[in-house]
Design a protein around this motif. Structure first.
Motif, PDB file in Angstrom:
ATOM      1  N   GLY A   1      47.381  26.348  35.969  1.00 15.63           N
ATOM      2  CA  GLY A   1      47.378  26.922  34.629  1.00 15.63           C
ATOM      3  C   GLY A   1      46.391  28.054  34.452  1.00 15.63           C
ATOM      4  O   GLY A   1      46.443  28.785  33.461  1.00 15.63           O
ATOM      5  N   TYR A   2      45.476  28.222  35.425  1.00 12.26           N
ATOM      6  CA  TYR A   2      44.467  29.278  35.326  1.00 12.26           C
ATOM      7  C   TYR A   2      44.630  30.336  36.416  1.00 12.26           C
ATOM      8  O   TYR A   2      43.742  31.182  36.600  1.00 12.26           O
ATOM      9  CB  TYR A   2      43.059  28.674  35.382  1.00 12.26           C
ATOM     10  N   GLU A   3      45.751  30.317  37.112  1.00 13.11           N
ATOM     11  CA  GLU A   3      45.969  31.302  38.167  1.00 13.11           C
ATOM     12  C   GLU A   3      45.945  32.725  37.630  1.00 13.11           C
ATOM     13  O   GLU A   3      45.609  33.662  38.368  1.00 13.11           O
ATOM     14  CB  GLU A   3      47.317  31.041  38.866  1.00 13.11           C
ATOM     15  N   PHE A   4      46.276  32.900  36.348  1.00 13.61           N
ATOM     16  CA  PHE A   4      46.306  34.252  35.764  1.00 13.61           C
ATOM     17  C   PHE A   4      44.918  34.883  35.704  1.00 13.61           C
ATOM     18  O   PHE A   4      44.786  36.094  35.482  1.00 13.61           O
ATOM     19  CB  PHE A   4      46.931  34.212  34.368  1.00 13.61           C
ATOM     20  N   LEU A   5      43.867  34.084  35.910  1.00 12.40           N
ATOM     21  CA  LEU A   5      42.497  34.612  35.881  1.00 12.40           C
ATOM     22  C   LEU A   5      41.982  34.982  37.274  1.00 12.40           C
ATOM     23  O   LEU A   5      40.807  35.337  37.419  1.00 12.40           O
ATOM     24  CB  LEU A   5      41.548  33.589  35.252  1.00 12.40           C
ATOM     25  N   ALA A   6      42.839  34.930  38.281  1.00 12.01           N
ATOM     26  CA  ALA A   6      42.393  35.162  39.660  1.00 12.01           C
ATOM     27  C   ALA A   6      41.729  36.530  39.823  1.00 12.01           C
ATOM     28  O   ALA A   6      40.656  36.654  40.419  1.00 12.01           O
ATOM     29  CB  ALA A   6      43.566  35.022  40.628  1.00 12.01           C
ATOM     30  N   LYS A   7      42.348  37.585  39.300  1.00  8.04           N
ATOM     31  CA  LYS A   7      41.789  38.933  39.446  1.00  8.04           C
ATOM     32  C   LYS A   7      40.471  39.072  38.692  1.00  8.04           C
ATOM     33  O   LYS A   7      39.538  39.742  39.150  1.00  8.04           O
ATOM     34  CB  LYS A   7      42.792  39.980  38.963  1.00  8.04           C
ATOM     35  N   ASP A   8      40.384  38.445  37.529  1.00 11.67           N
ATOM     36  CA  ASP A   8      39.149  38.502  36.751  1.00 11.67           C
ATOM     37  C   ASP A   8      38.031  37.755  37.480  1.00 11.67           C
ATOM     38  O   ASP A   8      36.874  38.193  37.464  1.00 11.67           O
ATOM     39  CB  ASP A   8      39.385  37.898  35.362  1.00 11.67           C
ATOM     40  N   CYS A   9      38.377  36.646  38.130  1.00 14.13           N
ATOM     41  CA  CYS A   9      37.385  35.926  38.920  1.00 14.13           C
ATOM     42  C   CYS A   9      36.929  36.759  40.116  1.00 14.13           C
ATOM     43  O   CYS A   9      35.751  36.736  40.489  1.00 14.13           O
ATOM     44  CB  CYS A   9      37.953  34.582  39.388  1.00 14.13           C
ATOM     45  N   GLU A  10      37.848  37.484  40.716  1.00 16.03           N
ATOM     46  CA  GLU A  10      37.468  38.376  41.815  1.00 16.03           C
ATOM     47  C   GLU A  10      36.446  39.407  41.343  1.00 16.03           C
ATOM     48  O   GLU A  10      35.476  39.709  42.052  1.00 16.03           O
ATOM     49  CB  GLU A  10      38.698  39.090  42.377  1.00 16.03           C
ATOM     50  N   ARG A  11      36.638  39.944  40.136  1.00 15.47           N
ATOM     51  CA  ARG A  11      35.674  40.906  39.595  1.00 15.47           C
ATOM     52  C   ARG A  11      34.324  40.236  39.347  1.00 15.47           C
ATOM     53  O   ARG A  11      33.270  40.827  39.603  1.00 15.47           O
ATOM     54  CB  ARG A  11      36.222  41.528  38.308  1.00 15.47           C
TER      55      ARG A  11
END
Length: 322
Positions: free
Chosen positions: A167-177
């Motif tokens: 359910g939180y996969e959409f935050l992957a790029k933000d976590c990378e940042r």
């Protein structure tokens, strides 16, 4: 001299060891557990008396396992630290973390370091291990199983213990940042506190708490430090912080406003739901205790004497974690 079929023997033994442990702990997941059906094993020299088995899952059950030859090993990668004894308790965790990163191992893959042996059978090999080597082998297998369990259950793990729940996969790029600014997940500490810009007590508390954590080689962060979401969604930004920190500290104080701060309560619950170590640090005058935290151990400090009372409880909590 190491026997000619050492690599094959231990590749099969490692797979059998994994299968036995999965059967004991996760029997219902065995049919989909990676590396049990088929795998590739590549073996590297690791110090003077050990070798590293890098085991990668093969997706097809019909695929024949591939094991790098006989008793030969590939040279240890130059980018990884050379160690004399990789089984030392103070060496192994960091070394293994670097190994997983260097070989870009997926959740379904794993690595394990095994001592060399001049004996003729697996059983004799194992009997010759020291207690330190036995303990290291068990720890490595447990580490591999924890990663693989996340894969089996549908969690997305990036590395170093960090994972994105379903359910939180959409935050992957933000976590990378986020990790570009704070790259060591295991060092990141999420500080949960009331936001009142310019308040002298809260500013002093933030300064002292960050000082203590940094002196313990940790990286304290607050959700108002930086916005990582391109759409500037506040809650999702808070989620990035909570997901990207391995532990947290929730500040309980009600001298500014007579309440259990709802944001702190929400963030504390989120961290605990993810099973992340989270300290409750309460002002000695805190009055707004709730039923869900009354039975939880808390450390205390005095918000009117922050400099003299903040270091001891935080240091004690960190010692207990270690």
């Amino acid at each position: 001299m190491v026997r000619s079929h050492f690599n094959f023997d231990w590749s099969a033994a490692i797979q059998g060891w994994l299968q036995k442990n999965v059967e004991q702990s996760y029997r219902s997941d065995m049919h989909r557990w990676p590396t049990l059906l088929s795998f590739d094993a590549t073996i590297y020299r690791c110090g003077p008396n050990a070798r590293l088995f890098v085991v990668r899952d093969k997706p097809s059950a019909s695929a024949i396992p591939s094991i790098s030859g006989g008793n030969e090993t590939i040279a240890w990668p130059n980018s990884l630290p050379n160690v004399i004894n990789p089984f030392e308790e103070t060496v192994l965790p960091d070394l293994l973390e670097r190994v997983y990163a260097h070989f870009e191992l997926r959740q379904q893959d794993f690595a394990i370091i095994i001592p060399d042996s001049e004996h003729s059978t697996i059983e004799e090999d194992f009997r010759s291990w020291t207690i330190e080597q036995e303990k290291a082998a068990r720890w490595q297998l447990e580490f591999a199983m924890k990663r693989q369990l996340l894969y089996v259950r549908g969690f997305d793990q990036v590395g170093g213990g960090f994972f994105l729940p379903p359910g939180y996969e959409f935050l992957a790029k933000d976590c990378e940042r986020f990790f570009q600014d704070h790259p060591r997940y295991e060092k990141n500490v999420f500080v949960m506190t009331r936001f009142v810009p310019g308040d002298k007590l809260l500013v002093a508390l933030d300064v002292e708490l960050r000082r203590v954590l940094r002196e313990n080689d940790l990286d304290p962060v607050r959700a108002d430090d930086k916005m990582y979401l391109s759409d500037r969604n506040l809650w999702n930004n808070v989620c990035v912080y909570m997901l990207c920190c391995s532990k947290g500290i929730a500040i309980l104080e009600d001298r500014l406003v007579d309440e259990f701060n709802p944001n702190v309560a929400l963030e504390y619950g989120f961290m605990r739901a993810l099973n992340k170590p989270t300290m409750l640090l309460a002002d000695v005058g805190f009055r707004n205790l709730r039923a869900d935290v009354i039975g939880t151990l808390r450390e205390t400090f005095d918000i009117t004497d922050i400099k003299e009372t903040i270091e001891s409880p935080v240091s004690r909590w960190l010692r207990e974690l270690n």
